[in-house]
Scaffold this motif. Sequence first.
Motif, PDB file in Angstrom:
ATOM      1  N   ASP A   1       7.050  38.425 159.023  1.00  0.00           N
ATOM      2  CA  ASP A   1       5.840  38.720 158.256  1.00  0.00           C
ATOM      3  C   ASP A   1       4.666  37.944 158.847  1.00  0.00           C
ATOM      4  OD1 ASP A   1       6.464  36.155 157.490  1.00  0.00           O
ATOM      5  OD2 ASP A   1       6.872  36.655 155.394  1.00  0.00           O
ATOM      6  N   ASP A   2       4.737  37.745 160.185  1.00  0.00           N
ATOM      7  CA  ASP A   2       3.688  37.020 160.905  1.00  0.00           C
ATOM      8  C   ASP A   2       2.950  37.974 161.833  1.00  0.00           C
ATOM      9  OD1 ASP A   2       5.247  36.198 163.898  1.00  0.00           O
ATOM     10  OD2 ASP A   2       6.375  36.968 162.193  1.00  0.00           O
ATOM     11  N   PRO A   3       1.637  37.834 161.977  1.00  0.00           N
ATOM     12  CA  PRO A   3       0.884  38.723 162.866  1.00  0.00           C
ATOM     13  C   PRO A   3       1.368  38.700 164.307  1.00  0.00           C
ATOM     14  CG  PRO A   3      -0.606  37.564 161.387  1.00  0.00           C
ATOM     15  CD  PRO A   3       0.747  36.951 161.187  1.00  0.00           C
ATOM     16  N   ALA A   4       2.009  37.610 164.741  1.00  0.00           N
ATOM     17  CA  ALA A   4       2.460  37.526 166.136  1.00  0.00           C
ATOM     18  C   ALA A   4       3.452  38.625 166.477  1.00  0.00           C
ATOM     19  CB  ALA A   4       3.080  36.151 166.399  1.00  0.00           C
ATOM     20  N   TYR A   5       4.310  39.009 165.519  1.00  0.00           N
ATOM     21  CA  TYR A   5       5.268  40.084 165.789  1.00  0.00           C
ATOM     22  C   TYR A   5       4.548  41.392 166.081  1.00  0.00           C
ATOM     23  CZ  TYR A   5       8.978  43.508 165.321  1.00  0.00           C
ATOM     24  OH  TYR A   5       9.840  44.546 165.566  1.00  0.00           O
ATOM     25  N   PHE A   6       3.491  41.652 165.371  1.00  0.00           N
ATOM     26  CA  PHE A   6       2.781  42.928 165.469  1.00  0.00           C
ATOM     27  C   PHE A   6       1.699  42.935 166.553  1.00  0.00           C
ATOM     28  CE2 PHE A   6       4.251  42.352 161.104  1.00  0.00           C
ATOM     29  CZ  PHE A   6       4.942  43.530 160.879  1.00  0.00           C
ATOM     30  N   ALA A   7       1.334  41.773 167.095  1.00  0.00           N
ATOM     31  CA  ALA A   7       0.194  41.670 168.008  1.00  0.00           C
ATOM     32  C   ALA A   7       0.231  42.660 169.163  1.00  0.00           C
ATOM     33  CB  ALA A   7       0.079  40.234 168.534  1.00  0.00           C
ATOM     34  N   PRO A   8       1.385  42.916 169.810  1.00  0.00           N
ATOM     35  CA  PRO A   8       1.387  43.878 170.922  1.00  0.00           C
ATOM     36  C   PRO A   8       1.005  45.309 170.527  1.00  0.00           C
ATOM     37  CG  PRO A   8       3.303  42.445 171.057  1.00  0.00           C
ATOM     38  CD  PRO A   8       2.669  42.201 169.718  1.00  0.00           C
ATOM     39  N   LEU A   9       1.018  45.621 169.234  1.00  0.00           N
ATOM     40  CA  LEU A   9       0.650  46.975 168.806  1.00  0.00           C
ATOM     41  C   LEU A   9      -0.796  47.321 169.148  1.00  0.00           C
ATOM     42  CD1 LEU A   9       2.367  47.232 165.288  1.00  0.00           C
ATOM     43  CD2 LEU A   9       3.188  48.130 167.474  1.00  0.00           C
ATOM     44  N   THR A  10      -1.602  46.336 169.472  1.00  0.00           N
ATOM     45  CA  THR A  10      -2.970  46.637 169.895  1.00  0.00           C
ATOM     46  C   THR A  10      -2.986  47.472 171.172  1.00  0.00           C
ATOM     47  OG1 THR A  10      -3.110  44.550 171.108  1.00  0.00           O
ATOM     48  CG2 THR A  10      -3.911  44.560 168.832  1.00  0.00           C
ATOM     49  N   ASP A  11      -1.895  47.419 171.945  1.00  0.00           N
ATOM     50  CA  ASP A  11      -1.810  48.169 173.199  1.00  0.00           C
ATOM     51  C   ASP A  11      -1.043  49.475 173.070  1.00  0.00           C
ATOM     52  OD1 ASP A  11      -3.163  46.143 174.620  1.00  0.00           O
ATOM     53  OD2 ASP A  11      -1.300  45.010 174.863  1.00  0.00           O
ATOM     54  N   LEU A  12      -0.618  49.812 171.853  1.00  0.00           N
ATOM     55  CA  LEU A  12       0.175  51.019 171.650  1.00  0.00           C
ATOM     56  C   LEU A  12      -0.676  52.270 171.800  1.00  0.00           C
ATOM     57  CD1 LEU A  12       2.950  52.242 170.785  1.00  0.00           C
ATOM     58  CD2 LEU A  12       2.126  52.102 168.416  1.00  0.00           C
TER      59      LEU A  12
END
Length: 347
Positions: A272-283
């Motif tokens: 539930d941390d933004p770090a897990y989702f951060a690569p989605l900016t490149d999706l």
Amino acid sequence: MTEPQGALLVGSVNYDDAEKTMRTASAVLGGRLRRIPDGEVGKRFHWIMFQPDVLGQAEGIERVGDEPRWRRDVDARPLRIADGVDAATLQLPPLGYASAAEDSYEIFRRLRDEGAIAEGIRFQVSLPSPVAVISSYFSSDDRAAIDPIYTAAMRRELDRILAAIPHDDLAIQWDVASELGIIERASGYGRTMESWWPGDPFDGLVERLAALVDAVPAGVEVGVHLCYGDAGEKHFIEPKDTATLVRFANAVITASARELTWLHLPVPIDRDDPAYFAPLTDLTETAELYLGLVHREDGVEGARRRIAAASAVVTRFGVATECGIGRAPAGTTEGILATHAEVASAW
């Protein structure tokens, strides 16, 4: 915090029959769903585990081991090509996916005619990638030999589904789990998960999945469910973040000739941390993105924590579970569906 729009049922649902699955999903989730699966009932309850029973009927394919490995009424023993058999001569029986889809579509159509399923909802058929079955149940040189044979058999299943169900009623989802294990070189079924073709394993996986996406014609929706496995509700490896998922999804989208209708990505319960989702900016953008952030263990409260973390990175997504819920404990299914409904808005 973003309010997710819509929900996706990944595939399996822990009910005994397709009609109950579809009636309940429609009643609980209503306008949040764009498509409804049949719950992968019967022998499909444990994803691909029934395939050895099917393939073991073919002359020239043998079961490995003298004693069955029962999972309910399914024998999960692996397979081998018999000594002296040329794989090119193998005649595989129907795999069971098309016949199940035909039967369940008739239920879907009847329920829609009754008004239990809204007009505009599509019938979802989830199919495993051939890589999953080949890597799980064959070993050594048998994998390369059976690959084109099993892939052709799966394509025949798809073609039969496409012939039987009107295209504007149909959505096909490719279930992709073993591929992530191969990319990550994870341990699955007691051994390192590896490819069996020459060249870069990643490139081969992209080529195979893009070909499956492109096999679904225009007019039929197509989605991809990426997964890190679900044996005993556990991943074969816990992803550090979404970077590998994004890299693989982007490569498949680029390699495919047609557009992907939806993409589903898993979210571990403790992320539930933004770090897990951060690569989605490149999706690469798809029409619909679903994040598998609904978990039965912590329900609405946990889903909302993960939604808040994802919202710091992406603003448009729907919700789902990480994988199907066909093996969830008895009595938990409606609660899981209700969590989807509570944390997501209608389309």
